[in-house]
Design a protein around this motif. Structure first.
Motif, mmCIF file in Angstrom:
data_model
loop_
_atom_site.group_PDB
_atom_site.id
_atom_site.type_symbol
_atom_site.label_atom_id
_atom_site.label_comp_id
_atom_site.label_asym_id
_atom_site.label_seq_id
_atom_site.Cartn_x
_atom_site.Cartn_y
_atom_site.Cartn_z
ATOM 1 N N SER A 242 -7.776 4.096 -13.290
ATOM 2 C CA SER A 242 -7.253 4.172 -11.923
ATOM 3 C C SER A 242 -6.033 5.086 -11.808
ATOM 4 O O SER A 242 -5.548 5.643 -12.797
ATOM 5 N N THR A 243 -5.518 5.183 -10.589
ATOM 6 C CA THR A 243 -4.309 5.957 -10.310
ATOM 7 C C THR A 243 -3.098 5.412 -11.077
ATOM 8 O O THR A 243 -2.060 6.055 -11.130
ATOM 9 N N ARG A 244 -3.243 4.226 -11.680
ATOM 10 C CA ARG A 244 -2.230 3.677 -12.556
ATOM 11 C C ARG A 244 -1.833 4.668 -13.656
ATOM 12 O O ARG A 244 -0.693 4.714 -14.096
ATOM 13 N N ILE A 245 -2.814 5.463 -14.086
ATOM 14 C CA ILE A 245 -2.564 6.416 -15.172
ATOM 15 C C ILE A 245 -1.471 7.414 -14.768
ATOM 16 O O ILE A 245 -0.750 7.928 -15.616
ATOM 17 N N ILE A 246 -1.337 7.676 -13.466
ATOM 18 C CA ILE A 246 -0.289 8.598 -12.999
ATOM 19 C C ILE A 246 1.086 7.957 -13.236
ATOM 20 O O ILE A 246 2.032 8.630 -13.662
ATOM 21 N N GLY A 247 1.188 6.652 -12.995
ATOM 22 C CA GLY A 247 2.417 5.939 -13.320
ATOM 23 C C GLY A 247 2.723 6.050 -14.813
ATOM 24 O O GLY A 247 3.873 6.246 -15.208
ATOM 25 N N ARG B 17 4.156 -2.129 -7.362
ATOM 26 C CA ARG B 17 4.964 -1.010 -7.831
ATOM 27 C C ARG B 17 4.160 0.260 -7.648
ATOM 28 O O ARG B 17 2.987 0.296 -7.996
ATOM 29 N N LEU B 18 4.818 1.291 -7.100
ATOM 30 C CA LEU B 18 4.146 2.558 -6.827
ATOM 31 C C LEU B 18 3.298 2.988 -8.026
ATOM 32 O O LEU B 18 3.783 3.009 -9.156
ATOM 33 N N PHE B 19 2.037 3.327 -7.784
ATOM 34 C CA PHE B 19 1.041 3.756 -8.777
ATOM 35 C C PHE B 19 0.630 2.648 -9.753
ATOM 36 O O PHE B 19 -0.535 2.546 -10.107
ATOM 37 N N LEU B 20 1.573 1.806 -10.200
ATOM 38 C CA LEU B 20 1.262 0.871 -11.286
ATOM 39 C C LEU B 20 0.494 -0.342 -10.801
ATOM 40 O O LEU B 20 -0.391 -0.855 -11.487
ATOM 41 N N ARG B 21 0.861 -0.826 -9.640
ATOM 42 C CA ARG B 21 0.238 -2.032 -9.110
ATOM 43 C C ARG B 21 0.354 -1.975 -7.604
ATOM 44 O O ARG B 21 1.441 -2.203 -7.063
ATOM 45 N N THR B 22 -0.727 -1.605 -6.945
ATOM 46 C CA THR B 22 -0.704 -1.562 -5.483
ATOM 47 C C THR B 22 -1.930 -2.306 -4.968
ATOM 48 O O THR B 22 -2.927 -2.436 -5.681
ATOM 49 N N THR B 23 -1.832 -2.808 -3.753
ATOM 50 C CA THR B 23 -2.910 -3.614 -3.194
ATOM 51 C C THR B 23 -4.195 -2.788 -3.082
ATOM 52 O O THR B 23 -5.268 -3.239 -3.456
ATOM 53 N N GLU B 24 -4.082 -1.583 -2.575
ATOM 54 C CA GLU B 24 -5.218 -0.671 -2.583
ATOM 55 C C GLU B 24 -4.938 0.405 -3.624
ATOM 56 O O GLU B 24 -3.813 0.891 -3.711
ATOM 57 N N PHE B 25 -5.943 0.728 -4.428
ATOM 58 C CA PHE B 25 -5.753 1.857 -5.342
ATOM 59 C C PHE B 25 -7.047 2.640 -5.507
ATOM 60 O O PHE B 25 -8.124 2.176 -5.120
ATOM 61 N N LEU B 26 -6.915 3.850 -6.046
ATOM 62 C CA LEU B 26 -8.075 4.703 -6.292
ATOM 63 C C LEU B 26 -8.452 4.582 -7.762
ATOM 64 O O LEU B 26 -7.599 4.430 -8.613
ATOM 65 N N TRP B 27 -9.760 4.643 -8.020
ATOM 66 C CA TRP B 27 -10.206 4.621 -9.407
ATOM 67 C C TRP B 27 -11.614 5.146 -9.498
ATOM 68 O O TRP B 27 -12.213 5.547 -8.495
ATOM 69 N N GLN B 28 -12.130 5.147 -10.729
ATOM 70 C CA GLN B 28 -13.564 5.313 -10.919
ATOM 71 C C GLN B 28 -14.045 4.049 -11.582
ATOM 72 O O GLN B 28 -13.322 3.447 -12.376
ATOM 73 N N CYS C 24 0.840 -1.198 0.000
ATOM 74 C CA CYS C 24 0.000 0.000 0.000
ATOM 75 C C CYS C 24 0.875 1.247 0.000
ATOM 76 O O CYS C 24 1.843 1.316 0.742
ATOM 77 N N MET C 25 0.513 2.215 -0.824
ATOM 78 C CA MET C 25 1.321 3.432 -0.900
ATOM 79 C C MET C 25 0.550 4.615 -0.329
ATOM 80 O O MET C 25 -0.670 4.575 -0.197
ATOM 81 N N VAL C 26 1.302 5.649 -0.001
ATOM 82 C CA VAL C 26 0.672 6.908 0.374
ATOM 83 C C VAL C 26 0.873 7.854 -0.800
ATOM 84 O O VAL C 26 1.963 7.910 -1.381
ATOM 85 N N ILE C 27 -0.187 8.531 -1.185
ATOM 86 C CA ILE C 27 -0.078 9.523 -2.254
ATOM 87 C C ILE C 27 0.116 10.880 -1.589
ATOM 88 O O ILE C 27 -0.734 11.316 -0.812
ATOM 89 N N ARG C 28 1.250 11.519 -1.857
ATOM 90 C CA ARG C 28 1.578 12.783 -1.201
ATOM 91 C C ARG C 28 0.894 13.950 -1.914
ATOM 92 O O ARG C 28 0.359 13.780 -3.012
ATOM 93 N N PRO C 29 0.854 15.133 -1.296
ATOM 94 C CA PRO C 29 0.056 16.231 -1.864
ATOM 95 C C PRO C 29 0.339 16.541 -3.342
ATOM 96 O O PRO C 29 -0.599 16.769 -4.109
ATOM 97 N N TYR C 30 1.605 16.527 -3.743
ATOM 98 C CA TYR C 30 1.920 16.857 -5.143
ATOM 99 C C TYR C 30 1.364 15.790 -6.091
ATOM 100 O O TYR C 30 0.805 16.107 -7.146
#
Ligand code: ZN
Length: 481
Positions: free
Chosen positions: A262-267, A148-159, A36-42
């Motif tokens: 998902s947040t994968r797009i950020i990766g 892997r950060l953003f690309l594959r995490t156990t918990e992730f954000l998406w629509q 699980c990752m933490v997404i920082r403000p930036y």
């Protein structure tokens, strides 16, 4: 001495470069919770800007947002056979609550089709209740072995969008409409050209009739699946017994779709555009579009006052139109500030110094290519949006050039092998779309797979690259994240 802030060169080790950039640009970090990752403000601001753009498209195309529970009773998940089989290995289960063992364990949603179907069973009764077009922004959990950060995490954000329709055709149209929204987000906002197409049977969503995807090329030539849209046919509505009475008063099962990004797009954004100095962000989603660095010399108080006035003026005039920040930190050399904002991918740097100001000018530096020019201070704020648009266009064009340069057509498996000899590429070739040939392609080149069957090209009966039989499709083949 090596700079502790330096990042690994992209050409030396792409994976380490990626992790260095994510950590040092303060986009995200690891946590004590495995996977699980933490997404920082930036990083979160980057996600929010992308999310807002997509949310506007979701609403523009007639959908409403809503919210469903995080927990899914086991029995719901079991109802659609392919669905449960596909997701079972990666589901996290809640077995206890309030100090007691639960009578029925609860899944933490890996996706929400089953809970949504169980509720819409009561809400869909008549043809007047259709279509249903809803979306939820949420977190999901899929227990991943390697993360892997953003690309594959156990918990992730998406629509996840979910729709119900009276006809098969209308559902198919919906699948296409939403895939095109994902294409629009990737190309027009994130400056990443994508290849839309259909997934093969082995790669489709568990429980879908078919899955469409957009595939993007990363700077190392690997592919990233950046968004998927699924035609679920009546698979779930039959399993959950969702029926409506049509205009002839006969009971029918509605047709269903779902689609997610998902947040994968950020990766993907990081890997598509970044370089040895760090991130390169598209202006349309960059949290900071322009960074102002004042150059102040302690032995020149008059100059310092002049610089301060100019900086304050730029800040005031740009407010509300450009996401602009002034770096007023003391005790840092300008070069250190430049390097930091380059690492963080800010599209434009505005350097304000007494020498330039003597001629009523400031210096502009573009992150994308280091292009530097002096421009008049007068009217700068008004020109900024145009300059940012130029950068957006140039970044997109550069990504397109990279995709074109690293794309090859192949006619047989030997050519496929040869295409990957030097470096990873996007290979396209006629494909009959049988599981046998898909396996042969996988076996031919290490880690290469069929990404999708391209919508922009047809096989036209050319010989399949694996079996030589007439093929109707053109497969996009690549190594994929
Ligand atoms: Zn074949």
């Amino acid at each position: 001495m090596t700079d502790p802030k330096a990042i690994t060169r992209q050409s030396d080790d792409f994976d380490r470069w990626y992790v260095d950039v994510v950590l040092r640009a303060e986009l995200a970090d690891y946590t004590p919770i495995r996977g699980c990752m933490v997404i920082r403000p930036y990083g979160f601001a980057l996600w929010e800007n992308s999310q807002r753009a997509l949310d506007d498209m979701i609403k523009r195309t007639g959908h409403s947002n809503m919210y469903f529970p995080l927990f899914i009773p086991e029995a719901f998940l079991q109802k659609e056979a392919e669905h449960v089989e596909g997701f079972a290995p990666e589901v996290a289960w809640v077995t206890h609550g309030g100090g007691k063992e639960l009578e029925e364990r609860l899944a933490i949603r890996p996706t929400s089709e089953s809970i949504i179907c169980s509720l819409y069973r009561d809400w869909i009764n008549s043809w007047r209740d259709l279509p249903v077009k809803i979306n939820q922004w949420c977190n999901v959990v899929r227990w991943e072995k390697r993360t892997r950060l953003f690309l594959r995490t156990t918990e992730f954000l998406w629509q996840e969008g979910h729709t119900f329709h009276a006809t098969d055709e209308e559902a198919a149209e919906e699948v296409a409409t939403m895939l095109d929204c994902y294409r629009e987000l990737a190309e027009d906002w994130l400056a990443i050209p994508v290849i839309p197409g259909r997934k093969t049977e082995s790669e489709k969503f568990a429980g879908a009739r078919y899955t469409d995807s957009i595939e993007a090329m990363m700077a190392d030539g690997w592919a990233l699946q950046a968004g998927t849209s699924h035609h679920l046919a009546q698979n779930f509505t039959r399993a959950f017994d969702i029926t409506y009475s049509d205009t002839a008063n006969e009971l029918q099962y509605p047709y269903q779709t779902s689609w997610g990004l998902s947040t994968r797009i950020i990766g993907g954004l990081i890997m598509a555009h970044g370089d040895d100095a760090g991130l390169i962000l598209p202006p349309r989603v960059a949290p900071i579009q322009a960074i102002v660095v004042p150059i102040v010399r302690s032995n020149d108080p008059d100059g310092a006052a002049l610089v301060d006035d100019a900086v304050t003026r730029i800040e005031r005039e740009a407010a509300g139109t450009v996401r602009l920040r002034v770096d007023r930190r003391d005790g840092m050399r300008p070069g250190e500030k430049y390097a930091e904002w380059e690492l963080r991918g800010v599209p434009l740097r505005i350097v304000v110094g007494a020498k330039d100001l003597a001629a009523q000018q400031v210096t502009l530096v573009r992150r994308l290519d280091g292009e530097q020019r002096t421009v008049p201070l007068e009217g700068l704020a008004v020109r900024l949006p145009g300059l940012l648009d130029e950068t957006q266009t140039a970044l997109r064009a550069r990504a397109q050039r990279m995709l074109d340069e690293r794309s090859v057509d192949v006619r047989d498996l030997d050519e496929l092998v040869a295409a990957f000899e030097e470096r990873p590429v996007f290979a396209s070739g006629p494909f009959c779309n049988t599981p046998d040939c898909e396996v042969q392609i996988k076996a031919a080149v290490h880690a290469v797979s069929v990404r999708n069957l391209r919508f922009d090209r047809t096989g036209d009966g050319a010989r399949c690259i694996a079996c030589g039989q007439p093929a109707n499709h053109v497969a996009l083949m690549a190594r994929a994240y």
